[in-house]
Design a protein around this motif. Sequence first.
Motif, PDB file in Angstrom:
ATOM      1  N   VAL A 117       0.837  -1.204   0.000  1.00 25.88           N
ATOM      2  CA  VAL A 117       0.000   0.000   0.000  1.00 25.88           C
ATOM      3  C   VAL A 117       0.871   1.252   0.000  1.00 25.88           C
ATOM      4  O   VAL A 117       0.576   2.232  -0.695  1.00 25.88           O
ATOM      5  N   GLY A 118       1.962   1.219   0.774  1.00 29.94           N
ATOM      6  CA  GLY A 118       2.831   2.378   0.848  1.00 29.94           C
ATOM      7  C   GLY A 118       3.454   2.739  -0.489  1.00 29.94           C
ATOM      8  O   GLY A 118       3.428   3.900  -0.914  1.00 29.94           O
ATOM      9  N   VAL A 119       4.003   1.741  -1.176  1.00 34.43           N
ATOM     10  CA  VAL A 119       4.645   2.000  -2.472  1.00 34.43           C
ATOM     11  C   VAL A 119       3.627   2.473  -3.500  1.00 34.43           C
ATOM     12  O   VAL A 119       3.848   3.469  -4.211  1.00 34.43           O
ATOM     13  N   SER A 120       2.496   1.780  -3.587  1.00 31.92           N
ATOM     14  CA  SER A 120       1.480   2.153  -4.578  1.00 31.92           C
ATOM     15  C   SER A 120       0.891   3.530  -4.273  1.00 31.92           C
ATOM     16  O   SER A 120       0.632   4.313  -5.194  1.00 31.92           O
ATOM     17  N   SER A 121       0.706   3.849  -2.996  1.00 36.19           N
ATOM     18  CA  SER A 121       0.137   5.152  -2.620  1.00 36.19           C
ATOM     19  C   SER A 121       1.116   6.280  -2.888  1.00 36.19           C
ATOM     20  O   SER A 121       0.714   7.374  -3.314  1.00 36.19           O
ATOM     21  N   LEU A 122       2.408   6.033  -2.650  1.00 43.41           N
ATOM     22  CA  LEU A 122       3.412   7.052  -2.963  1.00 43.41           C
ATOM     23  C   LEU A 122       3.450   7.338  -4.462  1.00 43.41           C
ATOM     24  O   LEU A 122       3.531   8.508  -4.882  1.00 43.41           O
ATOM     25  N   LEU A 123       3.381   6.292  -5.266  1.00 42.89           N
ATOM     26  CA  LEU A 123       3.375   6.478  -6.715  1.00 42.89           C
ATOM     27  C   LEU A 123       2.115   7.217  -7.168  1.00 42.89           C
ATOM     28  O   LEU A 123       2.189   8.145  -7.990  1.00 42.89           O
ATOM     29  N   ALA A 124       0.959   6.820  -6.625  1.00 44.21           N
ATOM     30  CA  ALA A 124      -0.298   7.482  -6.989  1.00 44.21           C
ATOM     31  C   ALA A 124      -0.291   8.944  -6.557  1.00 44.21           C
ATOM     32  O   ALA A 124      -0.750   9.822  -7.300  1.00 44.21           O
ATOM     33  N   ALA A 125       0.245   9.214  -5.353  1.00 46.42           N
ATOM     34  CA  ALA A 125       0.301  10.591  -4.863  1.00 46.42           C
ATOM     35  C   ALA A 125       1.225  11.444  -5.722  1.00 46.42           C
ATOM     36  O   ALA A 125       0.888  12.583  -6.079  1.00 46.42           O
ATOM     37  N   ALA A 126       2.389  10.898  -6.056  1.00 45.75           N
ATOM     38  CA  ALA A 126       3.337  11.652  -6.874  1.00 45.75           C
ATOM     39  C   ALA A 126       2.751  11.966  -8.250  1.00 45.75           C
ATOM     40  O   ALA A 126       2.837  13.114  -8.743  1.00 45.75           O
ATOM     41  N   MET A 127       2.118  10.973  -8.865  1.00 45.04           N
ATOM     42  CA  MET A 127       1.534  11.176 -10.193  1.00 45.04           C
ATOM     43  C   MET A 127       0.324  12.098 -10.126  1.00 45.04           C
ATOM     44  O   MET A 127       0.172  13.000 -10.961  1.00 45.04           O
ATOM     45  N   GLY A 128      -0.547  11.881  -9.132  1.00 47.01           N
ATOM     46  CA  GLY A 128      -1.770  12.677  -9.033  1.00 47.01           C
ATOM     47  C   GLY A 128      -1.502  14.133  -8.706  1.00 47.01           C
ATOM     48  O   GLY A 128      -2.098  15.041  -9.317  1.00 47.01           O
ATOM     49  N   ILE A 129      -0.604  14.382  -7.752  1.00 45.89           N
ATOM     50  CA  ILE A 129      -0.291  15.763  -7.382  1.00 45.89           C
ATOM     51  C   ILE A 129       0.431  16.477  -8.527  1.00 45.89           C
ATOM     52  O   ILE A 129       0.126  17.637  -8.844  1.00 45.89           O
ATOM     53  N   SER A 130       1.382  15.793  -9.151  1.00 42.03           N
ATOM     54  CA  SER A 130       2.106  16.399 -10.272  1.00 42.03           C
ATOM     55  C   SER A 130       1.158  16.759 -11.414  1.00 42.03           C
ATOM     56  O   SER A 130       1.224  17.872 -11.969  1.00 42.03           O
ATOM     57  N   ALA A 131       0.279  15.819 -11.763  1.00 44.15           N
ATOM     58  CA  ALA A 131      -0.674  16.090 -12.844  1.00 44.15           C
ATOM     59  C   ALA A 131      -1.645  17.196 -12.460  1.00 44.15           C
ATOM     60  O   ALA A 131      -1.972  18.070 -13.273  1.00 44.15           O
ATOM     61  N   GLY A 132      -2.101  17.179 -11.197  1.00 45.37           N
ATOM     62  CA  GLY A 132      -3.042  18.200 -10.743  1.00 45.37           C
ATOM     63  C   GLY A 132      -2.445  19.590 -10.776  1.00 45.37           C
ATOM     64  O   GLY A 132      -3.104  20.557 -11.195  1.00 45.37           O
ATOM     65  N   VAL A 133      -1.198  19.711 -10.339  1.00 45.66           N
ATOM     66  CA  VAL A 133      -0.526  21.011 -10.378  1.00 45.66           C
ATOM     67  C   VAL A 133      -0.276  21.435 -11.819  1.00 45.66           C
ATOM     68  O   VAL A 133      -0.484  22.601 -12.194  1.00 45.66           O
ATOM     69  N   ALA A 134       0.162  20.495 -12.654  1.00 45.51           N
ATOM     70  CA  ALA A 134       0.504  20.826 -14.040  1.00 45.51           C
ATOM     71  C   ALA A 134      -0.693  21.376 -14.807  1.00 45.51           C
ATOM     72  O   ALA A 134      -0.558  22.360 -15.549  1.00 45.51           O
ATOM     73  N   VAL A 135      -1.872  20.779 -14.615  1.00 48.14           N
ATOM     74  CA  VAL A 135      -3.037  21.228 -15.395  1.00 48.14           C
ATOM     75  C   VAL A 135      -3.689  22.475 -14.808  1.00 48.14           C
ATOM     76  O   VAL A 135      -4.638  23.002 -15.399  1.00 48.14           O
ATOM     77  N   THR A 136      -3.191  22.957 -13.664  1.00 51.04           N
ATOM     78  CA  THR A 136      -3.690  24.242 -13.144  1.00 51.04           C
ATOM     79  C   THR A 136      -2.775  25.392 -13.541  1.00 51.04           C
ATOM     80  O   THR A 136      -3.087  26.549 -13.264  1.00 51.04           O
ATOM     81  N   ARG A 137      -1.650  25.083 -14.197  1.00 51.66           N
ATOM     82  CA  ARG A 137      -0.767  26.136 -14.717  1.00 51.66           C
ATOM     83  C   ARG A 137      -1.295  26.600 -16.070  1.00 51.66           C
ATOM     84  O   ARG A 137      -1.963  25.850 -16.787  1.00 51.66           O
ATOM     85  N   PRO A 138      -1.014  27.829 -16.437  1.00 48.01           N
ATOM     86  CA  PRO A 138      -1.518  28.344 -17.725  1.00 48.01           C
ATOM     87  C   PRO A 138      -1.164  27.456 -18.918  1.00 48.01           C
ATOM     88  O   PRO A 138      -1.983  27.252 -19.815  1.00 48.01           O
ATOM     89  N   ALA A 139       0.047  26.900 -18.915  1.00 50.70           N
ATOM     90  CA  ALA A 139       0.470  26.093 -20.064  1.00 50.70           C
ATOM     91  C   ALA A 139      -0.206  24.729 -20.121  1.00 50.70           C
ATOM     92  O   ALA A 139      -0.209  24.077 -21.173  1.00 50.70           O
ATOM     93  N   GLY A 140      -0.787  24.277 -18.998  1.00 57.24           N
ATOM     94  CA  GLY A 140      -1.357  22.937 -18.972  1.00 57.24           C
ATOM     95  C   GLY A 140      -2.854  22.870 -18.820  1.00 57.24           C
ATOM     96  O   GLY A 140      -3.414  21.778 -18.728  1.00 57.24           O
ATOM     97  N   ARG A 141      -3.529  24.007 -18.787  1.00 50.22           N
ATOM     98  CA  ARG A 141      -4.974  24.006 -18.529  1.00 50.22           C
ATOM     99  C   ARG A 141      -5.770  23.265 -19.594  1.00 50.22           C
ATOM    100  O   ARG A 141      -6.790  22.659 -19.303  1.00 50.22           O
ATOM    101  N   GLU A 142      -5.295  23.306 -20.820  1.00 45.50           N
ATOM    102  CA  GLU A 142      -6.042  22.631 -21.885  1.00 45.50           C
ATOM    103  C   GLU A 142      -6.002  21.112 -21.742  1.00 45.50           C
ATOM    104  O   GLU A 142      -6.821  20.403 -22.332  1.00 45.50           O
ATOM    105  N   PHE A 143      -5.061  20.585 -20.923  1.00 40.79           N
ATOM    106  CA  PHE A 143      -4.961  19.142 -20.735  1.00 40.79           C
ATOM    107  C   PHE A 143      -5.759  18.656 -19.509  1.00 40.79           C
ATOM    108  O   PHE A 143      -5.760  17.472 -19.227  1.00 40.79           O
TER     109      PHE A 143
END
Length: 243
Positions: A57-83
């Motif tokens: 659970v720890g490994v899978s949750s760390l991977l999910a958190a890293a991917m989810g937070i990174s993607a969430g931040v990226a698509v809230t930036r002006p350059a990534g909003r269209e994605f």
Amino acid sequence: MKVLRTSLFWLLALFITLLAALPYSEALWAWLFPELDRPLYQQDSFASLALAHLGLVGVSSLLAAAMGISAGVAVTRPAGREFRPLAETLAAVGQTFPPVAVLAVAVPVLGFGQAPALIALVLYGLLPVLQGTLAGMAAVPAGVREVANGVGMSAWQRLWKVELPLAAPVILAGVRTSVIINIGTAAIASTVGVRSLGTPVIIGLSGFNTAWVIQGALTVALMAIVVDRAFERLQKCFTRHAE
């Protein structure tokens, strides 16, 4: 806070006591299920299964958190909003696709073991993290961003010093949901040869041994409650610092 701390302590103590006492509880399970020849699961210790379960659970949750937070931040930036619609759609598909189906597709390619289980758990835990990140970033007041711009902060400085700290409680709520989901879902990893608290459940189901199913399910449920209370305490700390 003191009540929450005390509650977490006693729940953790109860969980550890359960893991330690289960190997010596055969008489109890024999009384509850007299029709079973082997009412207590003894092929592995519950403590070692719990550690393996937490590791998965720890490994899978760390991977999910890293991917989810990174993607969430990226698509809230002006350059990534269209994605953003694409990211939300892919995360939603990942959670709606049954983990058992993911395992069925991944095992022929990757073989039995942790790899297909991790893929299934990461896909299943990604959506709550992404949604929490999007909600947290959206909740940052526009006035705070304007003040940050006014004092000369760069976009990266504003993100790391202002937006992420203010969004942290909501982001953590998404991570909390993802982890709790994965604690329960990780039990199916035993179907592909991974040791976890789902092992007695899967073997019990295949052997019509209800006692083993209950023993595994009870430990998984109590683990989820303990971890949830720990996240609740952590979330209160983040909320206090963000205010």
